[in-house]
Design an enzyme around this catalytic site. Structure first.
Site, PDB file in Angstrom:
ATOM      1  N   SER A 160       0.829  -1.206   0.000  1.00 55.09           N
ATOM      2  CA  SER A 160       0.000   0.000   0.000  1.00 55.09           C
ATOM      3  C   SER A 160       0.871   1.268   0.000  1.00 55.09           C
ATOM      4  CB  SER A 160      -0.932  -0.046   1.213  1.00 55.09           C
ATOM      5  OG  SER A 160      -1.937   0.892   1.100  1.00 55.09           O
ATOM      6  N   ASP A 433      -8.267  -4.590  -6.381  1.00 52.56           N
ATOM      7  CA  ASP A 433      -7.861  -3.687  -5.298  1.00 52.56           C
ATOM      8  C   ASP A 433      -8.353  -2.265  -5.575  1.00 52.56           C
ATOM      9  OD1 ASP A 433      -6.620  -2.320  -3.288  1.00 52.56           O
ATOM     10  OD2 ASP A 433      -4.568  -2.772  -3.925  1.00 52.56           O
TER      11      ASP A 433
END
Ligand SMILES: *[C@@H]1O[C@H](CO)[C@@H](O)[C@H](O)[C@H]1NC(C)=O
Ligand SMILES: *[C@@H]1O[C@H](CO)[C@@H](O)[C@H](O)[C@H]1NC(C)=O
Ligand SMILES: *[C@@H]1O[C@H](CO)[C@@H](O)[C@H](O)[C@H]1NC(C)=O
Ligand SMILES: *[C@@H]1O[C@H](CO)[C@@H](O)[C@H](O)[C@H]1NC(C)=O
Ligand SMILES: *[C@@H]1O[C@H](CO)[C@@H](O)[C@H](O)[C@H]1NC(C)=O
Ligand SMILES: *[C@@H]1O[C@H](CO)[C@@H](O)[C@H](O)[C@H]1NC(C)=O
Length: 522
Positions: A160, A433
């Site tokens: 991330s 995602d």
């Protein structure tokens, strides 16, 4: 991970933390005395916290460092005890390390958090911390070995925001970091990040998305298309149990909360959330799942006001079930934050010393990522209200920090943004995602050839291989693993096993390259 603002945080429910011992390492508060933005400069130092696991280490082995990113490093313990970094440490007799990010956990340069004291919270200062650490650390108990970079190869792993960080680390400090695995690494900072919802729209079950879009349109039909009918707005809110009525955008914000469950999914049921699946199963049910109440009779009227057929029983049930779901699952902290009187703080006031404050500051200054419905292109039916716009989503920047200018995303995107690439940096991400469209794997970008030097891997998993039945991997699904004691029964989906094997293989190649280079220079 999408609570209101800590946009990139990870698992909602971490299981038992492994008992790693915490250590501190002293680093300069200000690595950039040449940059005016940090004035007044500081000559001070502060304690950066770290943990390490030497169970697999053998002299001469590499260091695998997990960038902890925008949360307490303790939240990353499971990535050291049982994830891909554990596999790497085992395979190559390496030392596994977690390094906390400045202004998270206990790694604060100042006792008090104020807008002024936050000025050293920038991506470049944090990158410099990581490089300084790698160049200078002496691990307690391992003093006999020089484990500093570049005498020892350092490979950084992050997911991330931390995935973007490790990619930048390799590019900005190529002599310190030998390689980096950037998982769901958001290398592109984007102010208007409406695309957060695009992978959800494209990968969640179609009937569920259709219901979400219709229910959103009902709300917008009432709130936006009848702007002056405050009595109707109040009835809509009352039907959801919100009475007296609050600001319409605050109300709409509460309704989009269940979308956060999509990112909270994981292939491992013990860390992943089933909430998104529950939400889908609620709103697609053609029968009411909740008993009638005093407001149920209002529902056909509300549908009619929004231009829908009030006699459509399945639609009435869908709305009833959305109400029941929202009523039963909205965290009280969210309701309270939206119903409380808003106070304006002076920028000098003390702020809460927590990850939310720190990440919010990073959002306001460098990263953006406001996830709204207002700018969704007209040909797309949004998953959340068009009332939710950037001024609304970013209002905390001025109220908390006195920041009124947009984030300076160039400070991030100068490293390459969507085009980021660098030798020995692996780009890995999940097809579904919500952060995909802030990475080089974004939908609509040309693909890249995956090589051993620059692996480029999109993880896609058919719904039948995932326990909640929803297709596509989400956020850094290659990072976590199962503890050994559970390994016997539960198995990761074969797609995860496959990508983890690939990582172990190409990192092995990088480490051979390092050894070969050393031998050549001797
Ligand atoms: C590390 O530093 C923090 C902040 O200075 C301090 O609270 C903590 O006790 C220290 N921990 C260790 C293990 O020295
Ligand atoms: C400050 O120093 C860094 C390297 O330490 C350099 O990258 C940067 O360009 C310098 N900034 C200015 C304004 O000279
Ligand atoms: C919300 O839930 C409570 C507790 O179950 C229930 O009493 C109330 O009627 C519900 N409100 C709505 C609007 O569904
Ligand atoms: C509806 O959502 C609730 C709350 O998450 C959940 O407990 C329930 O099982 C769901 N109902 C269905 C039919 O999925
Ligand atoms: C529902 O309506 C009845 C009759 O008007 C009233 O007595 C009762 O208090 C109401 N219940 C709620 C939860 O508003
Ligand atoms: C990214 O790369 C593409 C293809 O090489 C190029 O056309 C584009 O201008 C680049 N974008 C940026 C922002 O550098």
């Amino acid at each position: 991970m999408r609570p209101a603002f800590l946009a990139l945080s990870l698992f909602a429910c971490l299981t038992q933390a492994a008992p790693y011992k915490a250590y501190n390492f002293s680093v300069p508060i200000d690595h950039f005395h040449n940059e005016t933005r940090y004035e007044p400069h500081s000559d001070g130092v502060f304690d950066l916290r770290y943990w390490f696991d030497s169970s697999y280490y053998r002299p001469g082995g590499p260091v695998f460092v997990i960038a902890a990113g925008e949360t307490s490093g303790e939240d990353r313990f499971e990535f050291l005890s049982q994830g891909i970094v554990t596999q790497l440490a085992k395979a190559y007799h390496g030392l596994g390390v977690i390094l906390e990010h400045r202004y998270y956990g206990t790694s604060y340069p100042f006792e008090e958090v104020t807008a002024e004291n936050l000025r050293f919270l920038t991506t470049e200062q944090s990158l410099a911390d990581h490089a300084y650490f790698a160049k200078n650390i002496v691990f307690p108990g391992l003093e006999a070995h020089d484990l500093t970079a570049p005498a020892t190869p350092w490979v950084a792993y992050g997911g991330s925001y931390a995935g973007a960080q490790v990619a930048f680390l390799r590019k900005v400090y190529p002599d310190v970091f030998w390689g980096a695995v950037s998982s769901s690494g958001v290398t592109a900072a984007v102010v208007d990040y409406w695309k957060y919802f695009e992978p959800i729209r494209n990968y969640a079950p179609a009937d569920c998305i259709d219901s979400i879009q219709t229910l959103t349109d009902v709300v917008d039909g009432i709130l936006i298309d009848n702007p002056d009918n405050t009595a109707l707005h109040a009835q809509l809110q009352a039907a959801f149990g919100v009475s007296p009525a609050i600001d319409n955008t605050d109300f709409a914000f509460i309704l989009q909360n269940p979308l956060g469950g999509f990112q909270g999914r994981n292939w491992d049921p013990s860390v992943g959330s089933y909430d998104f699946r529950y939400y889908c199963d609620n709103i697609t049910s053609p029968e009411p799942l909740y008993p009638p109440n005093n407001y149920t009779s209002l529902l056909p009227k509300l549908l009619s006001a929004a231009g829908y057929d009030p006699t459509d029983k399945a639609l009435v049930a869908s709305l009833r079930n959305q109400i029941g779901y929202v009523n039963g699952t909205t965290p009280s902290s969210l309701i309270e934050s939206k119903t409380a009187k808003k106070s304006t703080k002076a920028a000098k006031d003390s702020l809460p010393k927590d990850s939310t404050t720190s990440w919010n500051y990073q959002v306001c200054t460098e990263w953006g990522y406001y996830q709204g419905g207002a700018t969704v292109p007209p040909h797309i039916r949004p998953l959340l209200s068009r009332l939710i716009d950037i001024p609304y989503l970013s209002s905390f920047c001025s109220s908390d920090f006195g920041i009124t200018t947009p984030p300076d995303v160039d400070r991030i995107n100068k490293h390459g943004g969507f085009n980021f690439s660098y030798p020995r940096v692996a780009i890995i991400g999940g097809a579904a995602d919500p952060w995909r469209d802030a990475t080089p794997l974004a939908q609509g970008l040309p693909g890249r050839e995956s090589t051993d030097s620059e692996p480029f891997i999109l993880i896609d998993i058919p719904g039948e291989h995932v326990w909640d039945g929803i297709r596509g991997a989400v956020h850094h699904w290659d990072q976590n693993g199962l503890p050994e004691e559970r390994g016997g029964g539960v198995m990761p989906p074969r797609e995860i096993v496959h990508v983890q094997r690939q990582i172990v293989r190409f990192v092995g190649g990088w480490l051979r390259e390092w050894r070969d280079g050393r031998e050549d220079s001797l």
